[in-house]
Design an enzyme around this catalytic site. Sequence first.
Site, short mmCIF file in Angstrom:
data_model
loop_
_atom_site.label_atom_id
_atom_site.label_comp_id
_atom_site.label_asym_id
_atom_site.label_seq_id
_atom_site.Cartn_x
_atom_site.Cartn_y
_atom_site.Cartn_z
N HIS A 191 0.83 -1.21 0.00
CA HIS A 191 0.00 0.00 0.00
C HIS A 191 0.86 1.25 0.00
O HIS A 191 0.57 2.24 -0.68
CB HIS A 191 -0.91 0.01 1.24
CG HIS A 191 -1.83 -1.15 1.25
ND1 HIS A 191 -2.47 -1.58 2.39
CD2 HIS A 191 -2.23 -1.98 0.28
CE1 HIS A 191 -3.22 -2.62 2.10
NE2 HIS A 191 -3.08 -2.89 0.82
N GLU A 433 37.22 10.19 -31.21
CA GLU A 433 37.55 11.17 -30.19
C GLU A 433 39.06 11.40 -30.08
O GLU A 433 39.53 12.09 -29.20
CB GLU A 433 36.95 10.77 -28.84
CG GLU A 433 37.19 9.34 -28.41
CD GLU A 433 36.45 8.95 -27.14
OE1 GLU A 433 35.95 9.84 -26.42
OE2 GLU A 433 36.39 7.74 -26.85
N ASP A 457 36.66 14.48 -25.76
CA ASP A 457 38.07 14.11 -25.85
C ASP A 457 38.72 14.68 -27.09
O ASP A 457 39.87 15.10 -27.07
CB ASP A 457 38.21 12.58 -25.84
CG ASP A 457 38.17 12.05 -24.42
OD1 ASP A 457 38.96 12.54 -23.59
OD2 ASP A 457 37.34 11.18 -24.13
N CYS A 504 28.07 12.71 -29.76
CA CYS A 504 27.61 12.52 -28.39
C CYS A 504 28.40 13.38 -27.39
O CYS A 504 28.16 13.29 -26.20
CB CYS A 504 27.67 11.05 -28.01
SG CYS A 504 29.33 10.38 -28.06
C1 PEP Z 1 33.55 12.27 -25.50
O1 PEP Z 1 34.73 12.11 -25.27
O2 PEP Z 1 33.08 13.21 -26.17
C2 PEP Z 1 32.55 11.34 -24.92
C3 PEP Z 1 31.27 11.42 -25.25
O3 PEP Z 1 32.96 10.42 -24.03
P1 PEP Z 1 33.36 10.72 -22.52
O4 PEP Z 1 32.88 12.10 -22.17
O5 PEP Z 1 32.74 9.64 -21.75
O6 PEP Z 1 34.85 10.62 -22.54
MG MG Z 2 35.58 10.30 -24.49
#
Ligand code: PEP
Ligand code: MG
Length: 569
Positions: A191, A433, A457, A504
């Site tokens: 509950h 990267e 990176d 990303c």
């Molecule tokens: C990056 O390096 O841009 C990335 C997305 O990986 P992280 O930030 O985990 O190194």
């Molecule tokens: Mg990275």
Amino acid sequence: MLLKGTGVSAGVAQGTAYVLSCGYRSAVPQRSIRASEVDGERGRLEAAVAKAEAELAALQEDVRERIGPLQAEIFSVQRLILADASLRDRLLRTVEQKRVNVEAAVSEVLEDSARSLEVAKDGVVQGRAADVHDVRRRLLSALAEGPGGARPEIPSGAIVVADELLPSLTARLQLEHVGAFVTVRGNRFSHSSILARSLGTPAVAAVPSALAQIKTGDRVIVDGVAGVVFVNPESSIEREYERLAADLKSSKEKLRQLIDLPSTTLDGTPLPLLANVNKFSDTEAALLYKAEGVGLYRTEFAFSIRSTFPTEDEQFEFLERAAERMHPRKLVFRLLDLGGDKILPYFPLPPSRNPSLSERGIRLLLRYLDVLKAQLRAFLRVSARYPISILLPVVVGVEDVRQVREVLGQVQSELTAEGKRFNPAVPLGAMIEVPSAALMIRNLSKEVDFFSLGTNDLVQYVLAADREDESTTPNYQPLHPAVLRLIQSVVEEANNCGRDLSICGEMAGDPLNTALLLGLGLRELSVAPGQMLEVKNAIRRTRLEDARKLATAALELGSAAEVEALLSK
Ligand code: PEP
Ligand code: MG
């Protein structure tokens, strides 16, 4: 310290623990009484029944208002039990004949009734045993407190830790003050779980050692999505959760209307927006903002909160849960990215003069084959049922991918021999990267199925500016034309080779950069969930033709400051 339980009400909360000791679970105070005390005990029973009845009625009303009439009916059964005259007779007889206090009678008689229901074949009848238990605890609780039981003074935002949150206790809490619940017992259908969900209060139940491990005043994080509780966590973990809490809260109310609108440019080009996820509970925010998938699932966090490497089965369990949650959307799992700024407490790396330039990412993982294989096996097992892809971190050149493919082949043979299913064509991708990888897209295209541009990176390696070092912050410039030119060349080469490319890195999450990135040719962005709506807003205001002109102009400039000035115009 990490305690595991069951997430029964989603959401996350950080705060100070407030441990509630609940009378009904502690040993029942049983004692013999004198004949002269019988009347007094009868009065105590009547008062306790009345109090329990009032609580139940209030609770039922509360639930009716907050959740609905159907759910409120759960409490009708308990009210019927309380009102049962034959039960009261049995209780009083026990007090009179056995000369024991009411607590002892309640305990004996109701435990007896519950036991007879528990052995029933019919599941519904069995279920009634829980109601009898609940009534028993409620009566004992009412007896322990005496008339007008005190209302615990809960500090605002406190994390309430208790053995079990039965409705009788929950009803007495100043619920608006509670940041989250952690309980030793309970499940999704308790509950209190129903109530917690209706209030939007995060809750984790079935945490066996909660009372042993948490003290009032401890700093606690409750992750009601993953079903875990952190006690006095490290600041890095606190920061992770602060970010998620902010993502979920999203102060940008006016952007919320964008959730259901498509992510398309002004001229109608669809721009898939994916989420970057660091831990299972981030999927909550990703789904909240209707991400089209997860473009980057960093697996480091799940490793960093443990004291040893998680086993393959443990990894499989949390990865599959995430895949199930995101299904049928795209989901990209990245292999463990250790080295540089990412270190595990139980896996010390040799001291290095320059961690960012020491062995890291996939190259490091290839030296620890057991760790790599366990992770690949877990990924592959998830691929049997869900459309996942595997991403390699910090790829420098083709050898890295070839070596991983070799290990992948071995792992696939092992799984086949064991009769375990997986997707033999699971897509493999490379993080771009490191400048060498960015310059070798054509060669890498022969080895992988897709690319993900990691500008966090990439920027540090292109500009020789450590991403973690405050003294180099002014030199860490994502908008430097050198970075932009490299991005443009990666986009062009990936397109020529027919390979999907997404971005990303953090720069994709800044809406000021959106038009520029689209102008450079990027067509898939993966950003932190909290940034998704702002970026979608920027996408919906961008005309690709203008974006291309903007990118062409930016590429001609000589410094990051000039590009910034152009963008702010
Ligand atoms: C990056 O390096 O841009 C990335 C997305 O990986 P992280 O930030 O985990 O190194
Ligand atoms: Mg990275």
